[in-house]
Design an enzyme around this catalytic site. Structure first.
Site, mmCIF file in Angstrom:
data_model
loop_
_atom_site.group_PDB
_atom_site.id
_atom_site.type_symbol
_atom_site.label_atom_id
_atom_site.label_comp_id
_atom_site.label_asym_id
_atom_site.label_seq_id
_atom_site.Cartn_x
_atom_site.Cartn_y
_atom_site.Cartn_z
ATOM 1 N N ARG A 15 28.766 36.319 33.138
ATOM 2 C CA ARG A 15 29.472 35.163 32.575
ATOM 3 C C ARG A 15 30.987 35.370 32.494
ATOM 4 O O ARG A 15 31.736 34.461 32.227
ATOM 5 C CB ARG A 15 28.903 34.830 31.180
ATOM 6 C CG ARG A 15 27.540 34.179 31.242
ATOM 7 C CD ARG A 15 26.834 34.188 29.895
ATOM 8 N NE ARG A 15 26.241 35.490 29.589
ATOM 9 C CZ ARG A 15 25.514 35.756 28.494
ATOM 10 N NH1 ARG A 15 25.311 34.807 27.604
ATOM 11 N NH2 ARG A 15 25.005 36.947 28.295
ATOM 12 N N GLN A 72 21.024 53.319 34.371
ATOM 13 C CA GLN A 72 19.947 52.336 34.498
ATOM 14 C C GLN A 72 20.081 51.759 35.905
ATOM 15 O O GLN A 72 21.016 51.013 36.184
ATOM 16 C CB GLN A 72 20.088 51.224 33.442
ATOM 17 C CG GLN A 72 18.943 50.218 33.483
ATOM 18 C CD GLN A 72 19.218 48.985 32.638
ATOM 19 O OE1 GLN A 72 20.357 48.637 32.370
ATOM 20 N NE2 GLN A 72 18.158 48.304 32.229
ATOM 21 N N LYS A 349 67.998 55.624 32.410
ATOM 22 C CA LYS A 349 66.786 56.290 32.891
ATOM 23 C C LYS A 349 67.025 57.780 32.955
ATOM 24 O O LYS A 349 68.082 58.214 33.433
ATOM 25 C CB LYS A 349 66.444 55.764 34.290
ATOM 26 C CG LYS A 349 65.189 56.332 34.873
ATOM 27 C CD LYS A 349 65.268 56.514 36.386
ATOM 28 C CE LYS A 349 66.005 57.787 36.746
ATOM 29 N NZ LYS A 349 65.988 58.100 38.184
ATOM 30 N N TYR A 364 74.686 51.081 34.506
ATOM 31 C CA TYR A 364 73.482 51.822 34.865
ATOM 32 C C TYR A 364 73.743 53.309 34.691
ATOM 33 O O TYR A 364 74.666 53.856 35.298
ATOM 34 C CB TYR A 364 73.063 51.551 36.317
ATOM 35 C CG TYR A 364 71.945 52.490 36.741
ATOM 36 C CD1 TYR A 364 70.711 52.465 36.089
ATOM 37 C CD2 TYR A 364 72.144 53.430 37.756
ATOM 38 C CE1 TYR A 364 69.703 53.350 36.437
ATOM 39 C CE2 TYR A 364 71.130 54.321 38.106
ATOM 40 C CZ TYR A 364 69.919 54.274 37.443
ATOM 41 O OH TYR A 364 68.921 55.157 37.769
ATOM 42 N N ASN A 384 73.388 57.743 41.579
ATOM 43 C CA ASN A 384 72.602 58.983 41.501
ATOM 44 C C ASN A 384 71.777 59.251 42.749
ATOM 45 O O ASN A 384 71.188 60.298 42.878
ATOM 46 C CB ASN A 384 71.686 58.954 40.262
ATOM 47 C CG ASN A 384 70.750 57.759 40.270
ATOM 48 O OD1 ASN A 384 71.045 56.730 40.876
ATOM 49 N ND2 ASN A 384 69.610 57.886 39.615
HETATM 50 C C1 UD1 Z 1 21.215 40.325 23.339
HETATM 51 C C2 UD1 Z 1 19.960 40.209 22.460
HETATM 52 C C3 UD1 Z 1 20.163 39.089 21.466
HETATM 53 C C4 UD1 Z 1 21.353 39.377 20.604
HETATM 54 C C5 UD1 Z 1 22.588 39.595 21.475
HETATM 55 C C6 UD1 Z 1 23.737 39.993 20.597
HETATM 56 C C7 UD1 Z 1 18.072 40.940 23.811
HETATM 57 C C8 UD1 Z 1 16.920 40.534 24.624
HETATM 58 N N1 UD1 Z 1 18.822 39.965 23.311
HETATM 59 O O1 UD1 Z 1 21.392 39.133 24.061
HETATM 60 O O2 UD1 Z 1 19.036 38.957 20.617
HETATM 61 O O3 UD1 Z 1 21.603 38.327 19.713
HETATM 62 O O4 UD1 Z 1 22.336 40.594 22.476
HETATM 63 O O5 UD1 Z 1 24.524 40.984 21.082
HETATM 64 O O6 UD1 Z 1 18.273 42.131 23.592
HETATM 65 N N2 UD1 Z 1 22.362 45.633 28.981
HETATM 66 C C9 UD1 Z 1 22.006 46.733 29.732
HETATM 67 N N3 UD1 Z 1 21.035 46.621 30.693
HETATM 68 C C10 UD1 Z 1 20.378 45.449 30.925
HETATM 69 C C11 UD1 Z 1 20.741 44.328 30.137
HETATM 70 C C12 UD1 Z 1 21.730 44.452 29.186
HETATM 71 O O7 UD1 Z 1 22.565 47.824 29.558
HETATM 72 O O8 UD1 Z 1 19.503 45.443 31.800
HETATM 73 C C13 UD1 Z 1 23.412 45.774 27.969
HETATM 74 C C14 UD1 Z 1 24.626 44.919 28.269
HETATM 75 O O9 UD1 Z 1 25.608 45.660 28.977
HETATM 76 C C15 UD1 Z 1 25.113 44.504 26.897
HETATM 77 C C16 UD1 Z 1 23.889 44.552 26.023
HETATM 78 O O10 UD1 Z 1 22.926 45.301 26.732
HETATM 79 O O11 UD1 Z 1 26.071 45.396 26.374
HETATM 80 C C17 UD1 Z 1 23.357 43.158 25.720
HETATM 81 O O12 UD1 Z 1 23.069 42.493 26.916
HETATM 82 P P1 UD1 Z 1 23.378 40.937 27.110
HETATM 83 O O13 UD1 Z 1 22.883 40.546 28.448
HETATM 84 O O14 UD1 Z 1 24.768 40.639 26.757
HETATM 85 O O15 UD1 Z 1 22.370 40.334 26.009
HETATM 86 P P2 UD1 Z 1 22.516 38.958 25.226
HETATM 87 O O16 UD1 Z 1 22.072 37.867 26.114
HETATM 88 O O17 UD1 Z 1 23.858 38.864 24.634
HETATM 89 CA CA CA Z 2 25.831 39.845 24.886
#
Ligand code: UD1
Ligand code: CA
Length: 447
Positions: A15, A72, A349, A364, A384
């Protein structure tokens, strides 16, 4: 009890519509992830683990020292992300603090509160919640008629009634470690094809275990970054807090909305910041200085009672009682001694100016050493660079450099020596000597 922190940072941040990973977008003068790392270190007094995506070398670099990484490979959701750390962390600690990396303003105190509540919780997990009318796309906390937490529903899957709920899942948890590692691999696949960390809540409830709740200290802490608009909101909230703290510490800020102070900046009391002042990097400002308006200072140091108006300083040092500007540019290695005056359109400088030097108008000064009380006339230039190498200019104490003097380096102007207006000085001038005229003449002919 030993608690280790895991920061989830492998998400794509689609996003943001960006070619840079979300957690590397700058916030308050640091990459976003640096804030979460610093807060988690403070909360657990240890180095955190960060879950990163494949090919995230730039994230590793930005995270700095004292951070451990887990990869991951496939982005299969928050539950799957945390599961990747199980191999490394199982058996290493009693509790696991988990924080999303896109919550840069979440402070160490809120994290600590989660840890403390979980230490006393007979159940296997504590989650951090916030109460707010604006949902920001967060999951909603579900409670039964007795008021006990029974689950978390994602906004995308919530019914119209559930969408009305104002208790939000922030994205930070503390778990009993053994329980967590055993349950993570049993998470169900969500309708979106991801493994949701949030489903652990319902799992605990089904086992008849207690889920505890901690509430954030300040609502600003839960500004999660999903879009660039959120990033601007976080920047504003962070700036407001930083500026408020400096005002409480005795710094006057005329217009906090247009004043930017980086996290590593230090300021002395009774210093006044005028609108549109930007202070970044390792900058240290003394007491009772007046900075701005329209001033940018990076990685610079100044003593007390300095005045810098509408100017730019980078890697420069001012002793006390120096005044600079308007429209001056101090570059790397500029060192201005006590009481120096540097007026408009000057550039310095890699040079040291002694105490009480006067350099009032466009000039300068590069690669020079200038003694105390030297007067540098308007339009003076240290030439310089000969096209290949840099050379130094030395001007001894009390010398008077006439307007529009060209000092062709390497060259030395002696103590209390003088140069006339428009002089082009190609040879050393002795102490108390006077040099005038322009020696421009053909010194080499091409045959
Ligand atoms: C998530 C929560 C939601 C919460 C919100 C607030 C879940 C399913 N939902 O939604 O309930 O209100 O955060 O912060 O957990 N990430 C990974 N690997 C992945 C997916 C995500 O490392 O496969 C990490 C992202 O980098 C991020 C965090 O997890 O830092 C949250 O992921 P994001 O996709 O932003 O979740 P939200 O839709 O915000
Ligand atoms: Ca988030």
């Amino acid at each position: 009890m030993k608690t280790e922190a895991v920061i989830l940072a492998a998400g794509l941040g689609t996003r943001m519509k960006s070619d840079i990973p979300k957690v590397l977008h700058p916030l308050g003068g640091r990459p976003m992830i640096a804030w979460t790392i610093a807060a988690s270190k403070e909360a657990t007094s240890g180095d955190p683990w960060v879950v990163i995506g494949p090919d995230a070398q730039d994230v590793q670099k930005a995270a700095g020292e004292g951070v451990k990484f887990v990869e991951q490979r496939e982005r299969l959701g928050t539950g799957h992300a945390l599961l990747q750390s199980a191999g490394q962390l199982r058996g290493r600690c009693d509790q696991v603090l988990v924080v999303h990396a896109d919550l840069p303003l979440l402070g160490a105190q809120s994290m600590q509160r989660l840890i403390e509540i979980q230490e006393r919780n007979p159940g296997p997990l504590t989650l951090l919640v916030a109460h707010s009318e604006s949902s920001r796309g967060f999951g909603r906390i579900l409670r039964n008629d007795d008021g006990n937490v029974i689950g978390i529903i994602e906004e995308a899957h919530a019914s119209p009634q559930q969408l009305e709920l104002q208790e939000l899942n922030v994205g930070a948890y503390c778990y009993e470690a053994d329980w967590l590692w055993d349950r993570l691999s049993q998470l169900p696949l969500s309708p979106k094809g991801e493994y949701y960390l949030t489903d652990l809540v319902a799992m605990a409830v089904n086992e008849g275990r207690e889920v505890a709740v901690a509430t954030v200290e300040h609502i600003d802490e839960v500004i999660g970054i999903n879009t660039r608009e959120h990033l601007a909101q976080a920047e504003f909230a962070l700036r407001s807090k930083v500026n408020r703290d400096w005002m409480l510490a005795g710094v006057s800020i005329l217009d906090p909305a247009s004043t930017y102070i980086g996290p590593d900046v230090q300021l002395g009391r009774d210093t006044v910041l005028l609108p549109n002042t930007h202070l970044w990097g390792n900058t240290i400002i003394g007491a009772a200085c007046h900075l701005g308006p329209n001033t940018i200072i990076r990685d610079s140091v100044m003593g007390d009672r300095c005045v810098v108006e509408a100017s730019v300083m980078e890697g420069a040092t001012l002793e006390s009682d120096v005044d600079v500007g308007p429209f001056a540019h101090l570059r790397k290695g500029a060192y201005l001694g006590q009481g120096t005056h540097m007026g408009n359109f000057g550039e310095v400088k890699n040079s040291t100016l002694g105490a009480g030097v006067k350099m009032g108008h466009f000039a300068y000064v590069g690669d020079a050493t200038i003694g105390d009380r030297v007067n540098i006339g308007a339009g003076t230039v240290t030439c310089n660079f000969d096209g290949e190498r840099k050379h130094r200019t030395e001007i001894e104490e009390g010398a008077f450099i006439g307007s529009d003097t060209m000092l062709v380096a390497p060259v030395r102007i002696g103590r209390e020596a003088q140069t006339g207006a428009g002089a082009v000085v190609t040879r050393d001038v002795p102490d108390k000597g006077v040099a005038v005229g322009a020696p421009a003449r053909v010194i080499r002919k091409v045959k």
